[in-house]
Design a protein around this motif. Sequence first.
Motif, short mmCIF file in Angstrom:
data_model
loop_
_atom_site.label_atom_id
_atom_site.label_comp_id
_atom_site.label_asym_id
_atom_site.label_seq_id
_atom_site.Cartn_x
_atom_site.Cartn_y
_atom_site.Cartn_z
N LYS A 43 0.60 -0.88 -0.21
CA LYS A 43 0.00 -0.32 -0.04
C LYS A 43 0.83 1.62 -0.30
O LYS A 43 0.55 2.09 -0.68
CB LYS A 43 -0.60 -0.42 1.18
N HIS A 46 2.20 1.13 -3.28
CA HIS A 46 1.01 2.10 -4.24
C HIS A 46 0.30 3.47 -3.85
O HIS A 46 -0.07 4.45 -5.40
CB HIS A 46 -0.51 1.62 -3.80
N TRP A 47 0.92 3.98 -2.57
CA TRP A 47 0.70 5.75 -1.94
C TRP A 47 1.83 6.34 -3.13
O TRP A 47 1.36 7.94 -3.21
CB TRP A 47 0.41 5.75 -1.13
N HIS A 58 0.49 1.66 -9.34
CA HIS A 58 -0.54 1.43 -8.83
C HIS A 58 -1.95 0.54 -8.85
O HIS A 58 -2.58 -0.33 -7.76
CB HIS A 58 -1.13 2.97 -8.60
N ASP A 62 -2.88 -2.91 -5.85
CA ASP A 62 -4.19 -3.42 -5.10
C ASP A 62 -4.41 -4.92 -5.16
O ASP A 62 -5.08 -4.46 -3.56
CB ASP A 62 -5.25 -2.49 -5.62
FE LIG Z 1 -5.81 3.59 -3.46
#
Ligand SMILES: [Fe+2]
Length: 193
Positions: A43, A46-47, A58, A62
């Motif tokens: 995560k 991802h950020w 990105h 998930d």
């Molecule tokens: Fe997200």
Amino acid sequence: MPAKKSPPASFTAPGMSKRDGAEVATTLQDRLNALNDLHLTLKHIHWNVVGPHFIAVHEMLDPQVDAVRAMADETAERIATLGSAPVGTPGALVKARTWDDYSIGRAPAIEHLGALDVVYDGVIEAHRKAIESAGDVDPITEDMLIGQTRQMELFHWFVRAHLESSGGQLSTGGAEHESTAAKRAGAAARKSA
Ligand SMILES: [Fe+2]
């Protein structure tokens, strides 16, 4: 203060000795720590991913977060099934883990992927060791860990495919530390641009 360790229950899985149940649960607690660490790290990437490949990476991450969270859940529930108490608090995780925190903040996609190659490498290698040790006494846990490893090896390949040349070489070049892997992957991408 990290969460207190609970005493073992009066039961384990049928057909197993309580000692074996407790030993397998100890192996699984380390894997639970690794999986919780991994889904949080995924995560974080991802950020923090930036650059022209932002959306691809990105969005790729998930489903990996969701799958690894499900692995953590089944691992924790297996620990409870074996009669031990799973520990899922962040403080206990940080205290128990033998690896460093993920070290990269905002960075281009290819650098995060280089670092993630090293992260997956470590988690998968330790999972394989856990498969071996659990397999001696508990084929059910062994089966669970094999399923998880199969899925993580696929995700690892998704990552590596971004780093791979047409000749089959990885741009991370066997780096053992995330930051080195990130630098090498970044440099290789700039060179080929
Ligand atoms: Fe997200």
